[in-house]
Design a protein around this motif. Structure first.
Motif, PDB file in Angstrom:
ATOM      1  N   LEU A  81     -11.805 -10.352   4.656  1.00 52.44           N
ATOM      2  CA  LEU A  81      -9.819 -10.584   4.146  1.00 52.44           C
ATOM      3  C   LEU A  81      -9.808 -10.752   2.029  1.00 52.44           C
ATOM      4  CD1 LEU A  81      -9.021 -12.843   6.520  1.00 52.44           C
ATOM      5  CD2 LEU A  81      -8.500 -10.833   6.834  1.00 52.44           C
ATOM      6  N   PRO A  85      -9.038  -6.122   0.062  1.00 50.75           N
ATOM      7  CA  PRO A  85      -8.005  -5.054  -1.034  1.00 50.75           C
ATOM      8  C   PRO A  85      -9.018  -5.217  -2.910  1.00 50.75           C
ATOM      9  CG  PRO A  85      -6.852  -7.634  -0.048  1.00 50.75           C
ATOM     10  CD  PRO A  85      -8.753  -7.576   0.506  1.00 50.75           C
ATOM     11  N   VAL A  86      -9.599  -5.618  -2.803  1.00 53.22           N
ATOM     12  CA  VAL A  86     -10.651  -6.140  -4.072  1.00 53.22           C
ATOM     13  C   VAL A  86     -11.156  -4.496  -4.250  1.00 53.22           C
ATOM     14  CG1 VAL A  86     -12.552  -6.566  -6.226  1.00 53.22           C
ATOM     15  CG2 VAL A  86     -10.579  -7.741  -4.728  1.00 53.22           C
ATOM     16  N   TYR A  88     -10.121  -2.077  -2.047  1.00 52.59           N
ATOM     17  CA  TYR A  88      -9.324  -1.035  -1.322  1.00 52.59           C
ATOM     18  C   TYR A  88      -9.049  -0.840  -3.537  1.00 52.59           C
ATOM     19  CZ  TYR A  88      -5.171   2.598  -0.573  1.00 52.59           C
ATOM     20  OH  TYR A  88      -5.040   3.545  -0.367  1.00 52.59           O
ATOM     21  N   TYR A  89      -8.976  -1.862  -3.618  1.00 46.53           N
ATOM     22  CA  TYR A  89      -8.252  -1.261  -5.519  1.00 46.53           C
ATOM     23  C   TYR A  89      -9.476  -1.112  -6.264  1.00 46.53           C
ATOM     24  CZ  TYR A  89      -6.302  -2.712 -10.100  1.00 46.53           C
ATOM     25  OH  TYR A  89      -5.787  -2.772 -11.037  1.00 46.53           O
ATOM     26  N   ILE A  90     -10.829  -1.180  -6.197  1.00 44.32           N
ATOM     27  CA  ILE A  90     -11.724  -0.394  -6.865  1.00 44.32           C
ATOM     28  C   ILE A  90     -11.686   0.922  -6.622  1.00 44.32           C
ATOM     29  CG2 ILE A  90     -14.389  -0.073  -7.429  1.00 44.32           C
ATOM     30  CD1 ILE A  90     -14.415  -3.700  -6.929  1.00 44.32           C
ATOM     31  N   LYS A  92      -9.767   3.124  -5.046  1.00 40.34           N
ATOM     32  CA  LYS A  92      -8.407   3.658  -5.159  1.00 40.34           C
ATOM     33  C   LYS A  92      -7.483   4.150  -6.160  1.00 40.34           C
ATOM     34  CE  LYS A  92      -9.779   6.860  -0.989  1.00 40.34           C
ATOM     35  NZ  LYS A  92      -9.734   7.903  -2.083  1.00 40.34           N
ATOM     36  N   MET A  93      -7.535   2.805  -6.190  1.00 39.27           N
ATOM     37  CA  MET A  93      -6.063   2.826  -6.947  1.00 39.27           C
ATOM     38  C   MET A  93      -7.438   2.486  -9.002  1.00 39.27           C
ATOM     39  SD  MET A  93      -3.981  -0.303  -5.471  1.00 39.27           S
ATOM     40  CE  MET A  93      -2.534  -0.656  -6.737  1.00 39.27           C
ATOM     41  N   ARG A  95      -9.671   3.817 -11.600  1.00 39.17           N
ATOM     42  CA  ARG A  95      -9.568   5.601 -12.815  1.00 39.17           C
ATOM     43  C   ARG A  95     -10.751   5.190 -12.943  1.00 39.17           C
ATOM     44  NH1 ARG A  95      -7.958   6.606  -8.207  1.00 39.17           N
ATOM     45  NH2 ARG A  95      -6.531   8.029  -7.444  1.00 39.17           N
ATOM     46  N   ASP A 179      -7.040  10.634  -0.642  1.00 37.47           N
ATOM     47  CA  ASP A 179      -5.876  10.676  -1.092  1.00 37.47           C
ATOM     48  C   ASP A 179      -5.097  11.388   0.105  1.00 37.47           C
ATOM     49  OD1 ASP A 179      -7.310   8.943  -2.936  1.00 37.47           O
ATOM     50  OD2 ASP A 179      -6.107  10.090  -4.626  1.00 37.47           O
ATOM     51  N   VAL A 182      -3.937   9.813   2.728  1.00 40.06           N
ATOM     52  CA  VAL A 182      -3.191   8.687   2.922  1.00 40.06           C
ATOM     53  C   VAL A 182      -1.247   8.931   2.871  1.00 40.06           C
ATOM     54  CG1 VAL A 182      -2.086   6.395   1.923  1.00 40.06           C
ATOM     55  CG2 VAL A 182      -5.248   7.527   2.720  1.00 40.06           C
ATOM     56  N   GLU A 183      -1.694   9.966   2.432  1.00 40.62           N
ATOM     57  CA  GLU A 183       0.244  10.665   1.605  1.00 40.62           C
ATOM     58  C   GLU A 183       0.250  11.318   3.049  1.00 40.62           C
ATOM     59  OE1 GLU A 183      -1.516  12.220  -3.102  1.00 40.62           O
ATOM     60  OE2 GLU A 183      -1.439  13.445  -0.930  1.00 40.62           O
ATOM     61  N   TYR A 186       2.050   8.746   4.948  1.00 45.28           N
ATOM     62  CA  TYR A 186       3.409   8.175   4.978  1.00 45.28           C
ATOM     63  C   TYR A 186       4.502   9.059   4.925  1.00 45.28           C
ATOM     64  CZ  TYR A 186       1.866   3.956   2.039  1.00 45.28           C
ATOM     65  OH  TYR A 186       1.403   3.040   2.195  1.00 45.28           O
ATOM     66  N   GLY A 192       3.757   1.222   4.924  1.00 46.10           N
ATOM     67  CA  GLY A 192       1.719   0.332   4.499  1.00 46.10           C
ATOM     68  C   GLY A 192       1.100  -0.200   5.525  1.00 46.10           C
TER      69      GLY A 192
ATOM     70  N   MET B   1      -1.335   1.539  -5.297  1.00 40.67           N
ATOM     71  CA  MET B   1      -1.986   2.412  -3.986  1.00 40.67           C
ATOM     72  C   MET B   1      -2.271   3.873  -5.163  1.00 40.67           C
ATOM     73  SD  MET B   1      -1.268   0.901  -1.116  1.00 40.67           S
ATOM     74  CE  MET B   1      -1.961   0.130  -0.914  1.00 40.67           C
ATOM     75  N   ILE B   2      -2.462   4.771  -4.234  1.00 43.12           N
ATOM     76  CA  ILE B   2      -2.672   6.170  -4.693  1.00 43.12           C
ATOM     77  C   ILE B   2      -1.270   6.572  -5.899  1.00 43.12           C
ATOM     78  CG2 ILE B   2      -3.299   8.527  -3.979  1.00 43.12           C
ATOM     79  CD1 ILE B   2      -4.699   7.207  -1.522  1.00 43.12           C
ATOM     80  N   THR B   4       0.564   9.164  -6.354  1.00 42.37           N
ATOM     81  CA  THR B   4       1.410   9.868  -6.000  1.00 42.37           C
ATOM     82  C   THR B   4       2.523   9.096  -4.951  1.00 42.37           C
ATOM     83  OG1 THR B   4      -0.261  10.905  -3.872  1.00 42.37           O
ATOM     84  CG2 THR B   4       0.137  12.474  -6.402  1.00 42.37           C
ATOM     85  N   ILE B   5       2.239   7.918  -4.831  1.00 38.99           N
ATOM     86  CA  ILE B   5       3.002   6.948  -3.444  1.00 38.99           C
ATOM     87  C   ILE B   5       3.171   5.591  -4.391  1.00 38.99           C
ATOM     88  CG2 ILE B   5       2.552   5.372  -1.488  1.00 38.99           C
ATOM     89  CD1 ILE B   5      -0.138   6.865  -0.733  1.00 38.99           C
ATOM     90  N   ARG B   7       5.065   2.994  -5.391  1.00 39.27           N
ATOM     91  CA  ARG B   7       4.975   1.166  -4.663  1.00 39.27           C
ATOM     92  C   ARG B   7       5.978   0.375  -5.935  1.00 39.27           C
ATOM     93  NH1 ARG B   7       3.440  -0.359  -0.653  1.00 39.27           N
ATOM     94  NH2 ARG B   7       2.119   1.474   0.103  1.00 39.27           N
ATOM     95  N   TYR B  15      -0.777  -7.787  -6.767  1.00 35.38           N
ATOM     96  CA  TYR B  15      -2.034  -6.656  -6.111  1.00 35.38           C
ATOM     97  C   TYR B  15      -2.925  -6.957  -7.554  1.00 35.38           C
ATOM     98  CZ  TYR B  15      -5.310  -3.792  -3.537  1.00 35.38           C
ATOM     99  OH  TYR B  15      -6.024  -2.962  -3.190  1.00 35.38           O
ATOM    100  N   TYR B  18      -4.193 -10.786  -8.551  1.00 35.16           N
ATOM    101  CA  TYR B  18      -5.114 -10.267  -6.925  1.00 35.16           C
ATOM    102  C   TYR B  18      -6.873 -10.209  -7.807  1.00 35.16           C
ATOM    103  CZ  TYR B  18      -7.553 -10.725  -2.739  1.00 35.16           C
ATOM    104  OH  TYR B  18      -8.431 -10.974  -1.660  1.00 35.16           O
ATOM    105  N   VAL B  19      -6.986  -8.935  -7.853  1.00 32.70           N
ATOM    106  CA  VAL B  19      -7.630  -8.324  -9.103  1.00 32.70           C
ATOM    107  C   VAL B  19      -8.291  -9.220  -9.823  1.00 32.70           C
ATOM    108  CG1 VAL B  19      -8.940  -6.329  -9.456  1.00 32.70           C
ATOM    109  CG2 VAL B  19      -8.027  -6.109  -7.599  1.00 32.70           C
ATOM    110  N   PHE B  22      -9.884 -12.574  -8.274  1.00 33.44           N
ATOM    111  CA  PHE B  22     -11.219 -12.263  -7.955  1.00 33.44           C
ATOM    112  C   PHE B  22     -12.405 -12.417  -9.105  1.00 33.44           C
ATOM    113  CE2 PHE B  22     -13.903  -9.263  -5.998  1.00 33.44           C
ATOM    114  CZ  PHE B  22     -14.855 -10.074  -5.524  1.00 33.44           C
TER     115      PHE B  22
END
Lengths: 285, 283
Positions: A81, A85-86, A88-90, A92-93, A95, A179, A182-183, A186, A192, B1-2, B4-5, B7, B15, B18-19, B22
């Motif tokens: 848990l 999220p971490v 996912y951040y690394i 996908k978010m 860069r 990506d 996921v798009e 949506y 989400g 998120m990606i 293009t989405i 938020r 978020y 949180y990171v 961590f």
């Protein structure tokens, strides 16, 4: 030429057979044989299941066995848990540079001995430790607070120790998620939550399974963290194995404990693979 | 998120926080250990009594530094010796395993592959006791048969090396296999066409290609062995490797000496790891 290939094959097979045979298979068979023998008198042994009987009827042994299993599962779930999220951040978010740096940061604790990590938590949590001082300084406590030697402290340590083994497989599988998928989710009107449930988690499943297996194994087999951070009541099954072998020299009972731990871990790993329809080769190899 | 989405800003803020938290959680225990290596006090805890190098270079009681503490230095030497042996052995066997699984089709290959992976899912402490039990069965058997007492089958460095080798070999095999799978077999065939023997072809074409994986496997095996605790604990004799020596001291109560050792360990392993990453990126 064929004969030569055959010699090459045998030469390459030998080290593998010697390694697996002499260090893995035969020792485990021997351990099993020891666990089913009972000492009658000096040098006289008889085959019996008495040690397993003892292990399964003595409340302390049985309780520790199940407690270790349940706590390891709990540690695995918490790790998943926190890590998801971490990861996912690394994946996908973040860069470019940031992504690489964050990924490397996750690897750091792995390069530091488990003993050092546990030591760090002891300095933080103990009565004279940093957090206790901070609480007093902030006026939240009027005397030193002991946060060490309980289940919560042990859990913090277990999760910390195995975090890396969850984050890395998760990042690897999440990075391979396109990506645009996921798009599309949506665009088709997903929220989400539904995108997470229908697209992201199914895609990350291989990573989740291999992460969970490794973390579970590491927690179950951990000795240092429960011993140093856990309290008198947080006895761990590995501690009982150690006690029987080294402190009491009761190898027969210790071997029975060891075999029980092996069976428990195999059953849970097998169950997890079965549940998700994957094989050991795919998961670890 | 990606990107293009869209938020909401508050979501991104939460978020991000949180990171950040961590990574604080990851770094905090290590930072604390490192900091208190410089505390001029007998205890690695607050209050802060001022900065000192004594826990590294101190020569007299009560603040004897790492570099003058015989017990710790000897333990470092023991650990390094064990780690070198384990790394060498496991990379050799890992290489032959990788070639075996990559180059040959034979009956029972699938089963052997699963068996090869097994050490990873056996708890370290169980690996330790199984090796301990088997070696003492051997030793006792030999004594009963021929009155030969083989000391090296009793708990000690040889058993520690074998115990660690038993599971680190799996990791070495996986690392080397991954690289070998990417190898283009036609290169080796070209060497054979040009008149090289099989062995020469492997030595001059395949092994250089494998070199990054071999070096990677050596470093990883060395680090894993150096830091191993569970398996070592069950097999250790009178010469304690560093992790065991530190564990014994930690049980008796700690001084910043342990922090200093830990800091040096962290520096050493990060340097090794960093060197490895740079080396592999250079390729």
């Amino acid at each position: 030429m064929r004969a030569q290939a055959r010699i090459g094959f045998i030469l390459l097979l030998m080290p593998l057979i010697l390694w697996l045979g002499l260090l893995i298979i035969i020792p485990h068979i021997d351990m099993f044989l020891i666990s089913i023998r009972e000492r009658i008198s000096f040098g006289v042994y008889e085959t019996s299941l008495t040690h397993y009987q003892k292990a399964l009827t003595e409340p302390l042994y049985l309780r520790t066995f199940w407690r270790t299993a349940v706590m390891s599962v709990l540690a695995t779930v918490i790790t998943l848990l926190i890590a998801f999220p971490v990861a996912y951040y690394i994946a996908k978010m973040a860069r470019g540079r940031l992504q690489q740096v964050l990924f490397l940061l996750c690897l750091i604790p792995f390069y530091v001995s488990e003993l050092v990590r546990t030591f760090g938590w002891m300095i933080l949590l103990r009565e004279t430790g940093i957090i206790s001082h901070l609480l007093q300084w902030a006026g939240l406590a009027d005397q030193p607070v002991e946060m060490l030697y309980n289940d919560a402290a042990m859990m913090v340590g277990l999760v910390y120790t195995s975090m890396l083994f969850m984050v890395v497989p998760l990042v690897t599988t999440l990075e391979s998620l396109d990506d645009s998928v996921v798009e599309a989710g949506y665009d088709l009107g997903g929220t989400g939550l539904s995108v997470l449930r229908e697209i992201i988690i199914p895609h990350a499943m291989p990573g989740i399974v291999s992460g969970c297996i490794v973390v579970f194994m590491l927690s179950l087999g951990n000795y240092l963290t429960p011993t140093m951070l856990g309290g008198k009541d947080s006895l761990w099954f590995t501690e009982m194995i150690y006690n029987q072998f080294i402190v009491r020299s009761n190898w027969e009972l210790g071997a029975a404990f060891g075999f029980m731990l092996l069976v428990l871990s195999s059953v849970i790993v097998w169950g997890m693979l079965r549940l998700t329809g994957r094989t050991l080769q795919e998961t670890l190899g | 998120m990606i990107p293009t989405i869209p938020r909401s800003r508050s979501f991104r803020l939460i978020y991000g926080t949180y990171v950040l938290l961590f990574f604080l959680y990851l770094v905090l225990p290590l930072a604390v250990v490192a900091t208190f290596a410089f505390n001029n006090s007998q205890f690695p805890s607050l209050p802060w009594e001022g900065f000192t190098w004594n826990w590294f270079f101190g020569e007299e009681r009560p603040q004897i530094g790492v570099f003058h503490e015989r017990g710790i230095l000897r333990a470092v030497g023991t650990s390094a010796f064990v780690a070198l042996c384990v790394a060498t052995l496991s990379v050799c066997v890992g290489t032959t395993n990788a070639f075996l699984f990559n180059r040959y089709e034979f009956r029972g290959k699938g089963l052997l592959y699963v068996l090869m992976l097994l050490p990873l899912v056996i708890p370290g402490i169980v690996l330790g006791i199984s090796v301990l039990v088997f070696s003492s069965t051997l030793a006792n058997g030999l004594w009963d048969l021929a009155q030969i007492d083989l000391q090296f089958l009793r708990p000690g460095l040889l058993l520690v090396i074998l115990g660690q080798f038993s599971f680190i070999t799996t990791i070495a095999t996986l690392v080397i296999s991954a690289r070998l799978q990417k190898f283009d077999r036609t290169l080796e065939e070209a060497a054979l066409n040009l008149g090289a023997t099989q062995l020469v072809a492997v030595r001059t074409v395949t092994l250089p290609f494998l070199a990054p994986a071999l070096i990677g496997a050596i470093v990883v095996a060395f680090l894993m062995s150096f830091e191993n605790f569970n398996t070592t604990l069950m097999l250790v004799g009178s010469d304690a490797p560093l992790t065991i020596a530190m564990f014994d001291r930690l049980k008796e109560g700690s001084t910043p000496l342990l922090n200093a050792v830990s800091l040096l360990l962290m520096l050493g392993s990060s340097l090794l790891a960093l060197g490895l990453i740079l080396f592999q990126r250079g390729r």
